[in-house]
Design an enzyme around this catalytic site. Structure first.
Site, PDB file in Angstrom:
ATOM      1  N   ASN A 195       0.704  -0.953  -0.162  1.00  0.00           N
ATOM      2  CA  ASN A 195       0.257   0.193   0.085  1.00  0.00           C
ATOM      3  C   ASN A 195       0.775   1.093  -0.048  1.00  0.00           C
ATOM      4  OD1 ASN A 195      -1.799   1.884   0.417  1.00  0.00           O
ATOM      5  ND2 ASN A 195      -3.310   0.907   1.561  1.00  0.00           N
ATOM      6  N   ASP A 196       1.123   1.633   1.124  1.00  0.00           N
ATOM      7  CA  ASP A 196       1.573   2.969   1.176  1.00  0.00           C
ATOM      8  C   ASP A 196       3.548   2.707   0.625  1.00  0.00           C
ATOM      9  OD1 ASP A 196       0.604   3.705   3.523  1.00  0.00           O
ATOM     10  OD2 ASP A 196       2.469   2.499   4.972  1.00  0.00           O
ATOM     11  N   VAL A 197       3.708   1.390  -0.974  1.00  0.00           N
ATOM     12  CA  VAL A 197       5.147   1.748  -0.951  1.00  0.00           C
ATOM     13  C   VAL A 197       5.132   2.573  -2.360  1.00  0.00           C
ATOM     14  CG1 VAL A 197       6.425   0.088   0.694  1.00  0.00           C
ATOM     15  CG2 VAL A 197       4.618  -0.616  -1.572  1.00  0.00           C
TER      16      VAL A 197
END
Lengths: 98, 466
Positions: free
Chosen positions: B390-392
């Site tokens: 997600n964040d990456v």
């Protein structure tokens, strides 16, 4: 009169130079092998086993101290055997495209 | 046969060289296994030389300890699931820390019995105990968080850092007192304080920062070994300890850089939670104007694609979806599609975690690329499949200066023609930040268990024919 070099200075010299070696060698490790790197450094930091052997193998230190040594030998051996074997297991899985 | 001290030192030199060559082997997967063998050989020589030396006079405890350790270590290494590698590593770090404490205390008592103590030795003993004890309890806490025995949420309270600083100062004061007087009470209090410090240093660090914690404790375990080396005046322990200490420090640095955070920021705590519930994900998504898609949509686009990039994250590990991904890769390749995998440095729970899981599923390492190698390829890619990450891939890291993850380098998945997220729920990533990529026109979410979804894709690809 001879001036004698303090062994602690030798130890410090070795330590600092080893830090430089570590710095250069570890930056060369490919990121895809960072997990095996952690496992392998785990295995080789089991080198405290040597210290443990000295404590456990010294009967003059007394039984209680030898028992401390025994426990340290046990723990460090888990690291050595577990670390090398799991590194081997992981590295065997890395294959090139056929 | 008994080895002289000089012969022993030469043997240690040989094993130090073998350890260095062993680590050097990890420069490339093709030389890595040989490197591991070098390191094993180094350990064998080191242990052999020690056992043959004059200091070791009785072997009963040693044989029992090594056999016991060999048995436990072998069982652990053979049984561990690749997904659980971070836990094993944390457990092994704790053993090194504990062993270093025992060796330091044991050496003190042995030297006291022979009336051979001085202040320098005792301060080296103190260093061994303090670093070892922090490594030990810190790793136990990390193990608890990874295994889910403890909450992954950071534990924070007012005055926490002041308390840690005071405890550290008190431990140093006790160490000085111990070195000057040899007081057993000071030794005992110092050990307890260091054990407590290991706990209080690790609890404020959130679950999302696990890769940093693992690397940091890896580093501590090295310094603990080096401190033991100073106590024993053993150059091999010093060399190995320094190299391992550096290794962990470098990994910590790489992980922090990949999150655009300073090590101070990570150590003082923050990111990570256990996350909330994720019911009616589809409805939540629709409310926010996020498209959800069916498996068939993604299959339709992938079948005709020239190139597909798969971005795995910890969610892939949780769903054990790597084997299904391997099949997907083969099915697509059979249809003439080029398939690659893109790895962000902090994907997963420890450095390089994703690479090992993909290797476990027999995915060739030359198709698995690091962020810097693959980022330029996204614009020419037809479909990106984000599996449990997600964040990456969150463009907020580049576009939104107010975002907590602003400045973090990301995989530029959003620049591909189509992006499909395989997600269990609408839950945000570990940082708790909303993913801007979800709102992009070319992005759709496929809800469900990642493994089931990919298996669904595989059967669609097999059934569809082309």
């Amino acid at each position: 009169m001879h001036e004698v070099l303090d062994p602690s200075i030798v130890a410090l010299t070795v330590f600092v130079l080893a830090c430089f070696i570590g710095y250069w060698v570890i930056w060369g490790v490919t990121p895809s092998l960072h997990t095996p790197l952690v496992a392998l450094t785990n295995a080789i930091s089991g080198i405290v086993l040597i210290g443990a052997l000295l404590v456990a193998g010294d009967p003059e230190a007394g039984l209680l101290t030898q028992l401390l040594g025994f426990l340290a030998v046990l723990l460090a051996s888990i690291n050595v055997f577990g670390g090398f074997l799991v590194t081997h297991r992981m590295l065997s899985m890395f294959k090139k495209k056929k | 046969m008994e080895l002289s001290v000089n012969t022993q030192a030469l043997a240690y030199l040989v094993s130090a060289i073998l350890f260095i060559l062993g680590l050097k082997g990890l420069t490339h997967p093709a030389t890595a296994r040989r490197g591991n063998v070098y390191a094993m050989l180094g350990m064998l020589i080191a242990v052999g030389a020690t056992l043959l030396g004059h200091q070791v006079q009785s072997y009963g405890f040693i044989v029992a300890g090594i056999l016991g350790g060999a048995l436990i270590g072998t069982l652990l290494a053979l049984r561990i699931q690749m997904t659980d590698m971070p836990q094993l590593v944390a457990a092994l770090h704790s053993f090194v820390g504990f062993a270093a404490v025992l060796v330091a205390i044991g050496t003190f008592f042995a030297r006291r019995a022979s009336g051979d103590l001085d202040a320098l030795l005792m301060s080296e003993v103190s260093a061994g105990i303090v670093i070892g004890a922090i490594t030990f309890t810190g790793s136990v806490i990390a193990f608890g968080k990874l295994q889910g025995l403890l909450s992954g949420a950071p534990v924070k309270f007012a005055g926490q850092h002041l308390l840690n600083a005071l405890m550290a100062l008190a431990a140093i004061a006790l160490a000085v007192h111990f070195a000057m007087t040899g007081s057993l009470l000071a030794l005992f209090a110092m050990t307890l304080l260091a054990l407590a410090l290991g706990v209080t240093l690790i609890i404020p660090i959130g679950g999302a920062d696990m890769p940093v914690i693992i690397s940091m404790l890896n580093s501590y375990s090295g310094w603990a070994a080096a401190a033991t080396g100073f106590t024993l005046h053993n150059t091999l322990l010093i060399i190995v300890g320094a190299i391992v200490g550096c290794s962990g420090a470098i990994l910590s640095f790489i992980m922090c850089k990949a999150m655009n955070r300073s090590i101070i920021n990570v150590v003082f705590g923050g990111f990570g939670s256990d996350g909330g519930s994720g019911e009616s994900a589809g409805a939540q998504a629709a409310e926010k104007g996020i498209k959800s898609a069916a498996i068939e949509d993604a299959v339709y686009w992938m079948e005709d694609a020239g190139k597909v990039i798969i971005v795995p994250g910890y969610g892939m590990a949780v769903a054990q979806a790597q084997h299904a991904l391997k099949e997907l890769m083969e099915l697509l390749e059979a249809g003439g599609v080029e398939v690659k995998f893109a790895i962000h440095p902090v994907a997963g729970r420890m450095p390089g975690h994703m690479n090992v899981l993909l290797a476990e599923a027999d995915i060739p390492y030359d198709q698995v690329l690091e962020m810097d190698e693959i980022n330029s390829e996204f614009p020419g890619t037809d479909v990106v499949l984000v599996v449990g990450a997600n964040d990456v891939v969150n463009p907020a890291a580049k576009e939104d200066p107010s975002s907590p993850i602003y400045g973090m380098p990301i995989l530029e998945a959003g620049r591909a023609r189509q992006v499909y997220f395989l997600k269990r729920s609408m839950r945000p990533g570990y940082s708790g930040v909303d993913n801007l990529l979800f709102y992009q026109d070319n992005t759709s979410l496929i809800f469900g268990d990642a493994k089931d979804t990919i298996e669904g894709m595989n059967s669609a690809l097999k059934g569809g024919g082309h």
